[in-house]
Design a protein around this motif. Structure first.
Motif, PDB file in Angstrom:
ATOM      1  N   UNK A 256       0.879  -1.158   0.000  1.00  0.00           N
ATOM      2  CA  UNK A 256       0.000   0.000   0.000  1.00  0.00           C
ATOM      3  C   UNK A 256       0.922   1.216   0.000  1.00  0.00           C
ATOM      4  N   UNK A 257       1.141   1.798  -1.179  1.00  0.00           N
ATOM      5  CA  UNK A 257       2.091   2.900  -1.281  1.00  0.00           C
ATOM      6  C   UNK A 257       1.636   4.132  -0.519  1.00  0.00           C
ATOM      7  N   UNK A 258       0.362   4.195  -0.191  1.00  0.00           N
ATOM      8  CA  UNK A 258      -0.138   5.299   0.612  1.00  0.00           C
ATOM      9  C   UNK A 258      -0.033   5.058   2.100  1.00  0.00           C
ATOM     10  N   UNK A 259       0.382   3.836   2.475  1.00  0.00           N
ATOM     11  CA  UNK A 259       0.494   3.495   3.896  1.00  0.00           C
ATOM     12  C   UNK A 259       1.652   2.520   4.096  1.00  0.00           C
TER      13      UNK A 259
ATOM     14  N   UNK B 103       4.955  -9.251   6.029  1.00  0.00           N
ATOM     15  CA  UNK B 103       4.967  -9.707   4.641  1.00  0.00           C
ATOM     16  C   UNK B 103       5.206  -8.567   3.670  1.00  0.00           C
ATOM     17  N   UNK B 104       4.634  -7.409   3.958  1.00  0.00           N
ATOM     18  CA  UNK B 104       4.828  -6.251   3.088  1.00  0.00           C
ATOM     19  C   UNK B 104       6.262  -5.717   3.185  1.00  0.00           C
ATOM     20  N   UNK B 105       6.849  -5.798   4.364  1.00  0.00           N
ATOM     21  CA  UNK B 105       8.241  -5.352   4.495  1.00  0.00           C
ATOM     22  C   UNK B 105       9.170  -6.249   3.688  1.00  0.00           C
TER      23      UNK B 105
ATOM     24  N   UNK C  17       9.521   1.833  -8.568  1.00  0.00           N
ATOM     25  CA  UNK C  17      10.030   3.193  -8.722  1.00  0.00           C
ATOM     26  C   UNK C  17       9.517   4.099  -7.605  1.00  0.00           C
ATOM     27  N   UNK C  18       8.256   3.970  -7.279  1.00  0.00           N
ATOM     28  CA  UNK C  18       7.684   4.805  -6.216  1.00  0.00           C
ATOM     29  C   UNK C  18       8.212   4.396  -4.848  1.00  0.00           C
ATOM     30  N   UNK C  19       8.417   3.096  -4.643  1.00  0.00           N
ATOM     31  CA  UNK C  19       8.998   2.624  -3.388  1.00  0.00           C
ATOM     32  C   UNK C  19      10.420   3.144  -3.237  1.00  0.00           C
ATOM     33  N   UNK C  20      11.191   3.120  -4.312  1.00  0.00           N
ATOM     34  CA  UNK C  20      12.573   3.616  -4.279  1.00  0.00           C
ATOM     35  C   UNK C  20      12.586   5.090  -3.869  1.00  0.00           C
TER      36      UNK C  20
END
Length: 313
Positions: free
Chosen positions: A156-159, A173-175, A288-291
């Motif tokens: 969840x790129x917003x959270x 799991x998300x980490x 790309x957004x996570x980076x």
């Protein structure tokens, strides 16, 4: 593809995070047995000393170093890298991680959710600080240790820090998914720059303590644990087996950047083999957004050398 690991670690220096327990310990032991100089990167120096004793009991000629590192504290990483005392690294294994079970959300010194901070952000920043040492070695490698748990999660790129909806297993799991996305994206960016560094992603499958051999004084498997683990051995394996994919990714020259390696049998047990990553692990837009978010949160970028700090102040 057949593979003979014998002696391939000679002359190599490898840093393993979280090397005082579990899969990280066995990766360090197996790499030392192959002749590599292994730097055990651990938060607890007492456990690091026990791990070194356990490795030397099985590999008397092991070349071992240790350095204290706390991946949860981003401000400590420059001093950790300065303390390594090596000029180049042939590989770094991004293995250390934390899995919390309590329902209360915890944060690190910088205010970041603790599992995301330790498992992903700390490793993202560590690679940035290690970049000069990795660049100094020919054909160096960054090995990211993901998890089977990442298969069933979406970021969840917003959270990213689970501020709105914290559930320990999902956040873990998300980490790990974030780590894997980073590993694949790192290889794409390195390749685009023509860098002589490969980024490879590995996961250990289902690795249980009950199926793991004892390594006193670090870890002793009781008879009761062994008996309880026998039925699980049909589908899962021990942490020593889970570490085999890491060792192969470090040493096998036929393993290439951008690949994913995991256990052969349903991704849970067995010898390591190359897998096809799930689409959400290699999503270019998400990566790309996570980076960008990770660089903003850590203040560093693995492909841009961070400014040096004067630790004498």
């Amino acid at each position: 593809m057949t593979w003979d690991s014998g002696g391939r670690g000679d002359g190599k220096t490898v840093l393993v995070t979280g090397a005082s327990a579990g899969i990280g310990y066995f990766a360090a032991e197996q790499l030392a047995a192959e002749g590599a100089t292994v730097v055990l990167s651990c938060r607890d120096t007492t456990k690091a000393d026990l791990a070194i004793r356990a490795i030397r009991a099985r590999v008397p000629a092991a070349r071992l170093l240790s350095v204290r590192s706390d991946l949860a504290d981003l401000s400590s990483l420059p001093a950790t890298v300065d303390a390594l005392g090596v000029e180049c690294l042939d590989a770094v294994v991004l293995n250390a991680g934390v899995l919390l079970s309590e329902p209360e959300r915890r944060v690190n010194a910088q205010g970041h959710e603790l599992m995301f901070a330790t498992n992903h952000l700390g490793h993202f920043a560590l690679v940035a600080h290690l970049a000069p040492m990795l660049t100094a070695a020919p054909h160096s490698r960054v090995i990211t240790v993901g998890s089977f748990a990442a298969r069933s999660e979406l970021l969840d790129l917003g959270d990213l820090q689970s501020e709105r909806d914290y559930r320990p297993k999902r956040t873990y799991g998300r980490s790990k998914l974030a780590q894997m996305l980073f590993g694949f994206e790192l290889n794409r960016r390195l390749a685009a720059q023509g860098a002589d560094i490969a980024s490879i992603v590995v996961h250990p499958g289902g690795a249980l303590d009950a199926l793991t051999p004892s390594r006193p004084p670090l870890f002793v498997r009781t008879t009761a644990q062994r008996l309880r683990g026998l039925p699980a051995g049909v589908a899962l394996h021990g942490k020593h087996a889970g570490a085999a994919g890491i060792v192969r990714a470090v040493l096998d020259t036929e393993v290439a950047g951008g690949q994913l390696w995991g256990p052969r049998i349903f991704g849970l047990r067995g010898r390591p083999h190359r897998e096809t990553p799930h689409a959400h692990m290699t999503d270019l837009e998400v990566a790309d957004r996570l980076w960008a978010a990770s660089a903003d949160l850590t203040g560093v970028d693995p492909l841009r050398r961070p400014a040096r700090r004067d630790h004498r102040r």
